[in-house]
Write a protein that holds these residues in place. Structure first.
Motif: not given
Length: 343
Positions: A170-171, A273-279, A283-286, A334-343
């Motif tokens: 996807y990405t 995908m977050y950085l691309h502004g996508g859904d 991805i996380r759910t799948a 840091t912001a992207a990783a936290k927003k997407t709950k990677i960390i």
């Protein structure tokens, strides 16, 4: 454009390797590259059955995906005057056989025992060179024999990793389109469409993909083969490797051996995908549904390692333009990783 001439997928087909090789008009002796466990599980039996059908075979047991092992396989192939090589096992055995076959100037047949990554079909090989995982151009297999009875018995983590590697398309496609628009990079609509369709198929069937089921193994392995075909059509790994793969390689540089390739690509796909502004939530759910990790903690990865990987990922294969551009600041990472709950 290098494409497999024959693809056989089904239950028990590994033991039909001799017939497949005859159908492919392969002649002469064969070097079978396999691992210690896969040798006992199926490698030795494949060798014996091929001997019974008139092929001379030699077994090479490999434990490392290193250039030294490729050179050893090349020497053994020369010693027995091999007409073709067969890789039986996971990524290590297949990649060693794949690259050694190029160097030996002969064809290669891929017999995967796990559906953990798209290297079972691609013209790329992944090797450890000078302590770093490196992608090396090789050749696509002439034939692929995917035995769903064997693949379905592989550890469930491997199937989930394979799904992660496919979903990462996807990405990769978004990065490729971006490079085409901003840098004028050559782009293939057909390869892109095939790659994206493959990823979408896994996302849509994710709730039904269960370890231990031959049908699940069949779906994933066919998707991995399609992903490999997309790369062959494009003439590069672009349709299946972008910023998410850069992230995976950066993690391996910082904390080698922490996780499987597909697992890291899955994590990378969420944040890219977050950085691309996508859904990215899709991805996380799948990934969750197929049993793949969706956070660094699940694979014992330190938060700081994730942040560092995000800030240096753009330096991996810098010639390949992605959404990472010239790099993320530590604050943005840091912001992207936290927003997407990677960390």
């Amino acid at each position: 454009m290098e494409l497999p001439r024959l693809v056989v997928v089904g239950s028990g087909v590994a033991l039909e390797a001799a017939d497949v090789c005859r159908d492919l008009k392969l002649k002469g002796s064969s070097l079978i590259v396999t691992g210690p466990k896969t040798s006992e599980m199926v490698g030795e039996e494949i060798s014996q059955r091929m001997e019974d059908r008139g092929f001379e075979t030699s077994l090479m047991i490999t434990k490392f995906s290193k250039l030294e092992e490729v050179e050893r396989a090349e020497r053994l192939a020369a010693e027995i005057d091999a007409g073709f090589l067969i890789g039986v096992g996971g990524g290590r055995s297949i990649d060693v056989a794949k690259l050694a076959s190029v160097r030996a100037g002969v064809h290669f047949v891929s017999i995967p025992t796990a559906a953990s990554h798209d290297g079972i079909c691609s013209a790329q090989a992944s090797l450890t060179i000078d302590g770093e995982t490196t992608s090396v151009s090789a050749q696509a297999p002439l034939g692929i024999i995917a035995d769903t009875a064997i693949i379905s018995t592989a550890p469930e983590r491997l199937l989930a990793a394979g799904c992660g590697d496919i979903i990462s398309n996807y990405t990769a496609i978004r990065d490729w389109k971006l490079a085409h628009r901003l840098r004028g990079e050559e782009y293939s609509e057909y390869a892109s469409a095939l790659s994206e369709m493959t990823a979408r198929m896994i996302v849509e069937t994710a709730p039904d993909l269960k370890p231990g089921l031959e049908e699940s193994a069949r779906v994933v392995v066919k998707a991995l083969i399609s992903s490999g075909v997309a790369m062959s059509i494009a003439g590069s790994s672009r349709p299946a490797s972008g910023s998410e793969h850069k992230f995976a390689h950066a993690i391996n540089k910082i904390d080698p051996g922490r996780a499987l390739h597909g697992e890291l690509c899955g994590l990378g796909t969420i944040v890219m995908m977050y950085l691309h502004g996508g859904d990215w939530k899709m991805i996380r759910t799948a990934l969750k549904e197929v049993g793949a990790p969706t956070s660094a903690a699940e694979i014992g990865l330190d938060d700081q390692a994730v942040i560092e990987a995000l800030t240096i990922a753009h330096t991996i294969r810098p010639e390949r333009y992605t959404i990472l551009g010239s790099g993320l600041t530590r604050e943005a990472a840091t912001a992207a990783a936290k927003k997407t709950k990677i960390i």
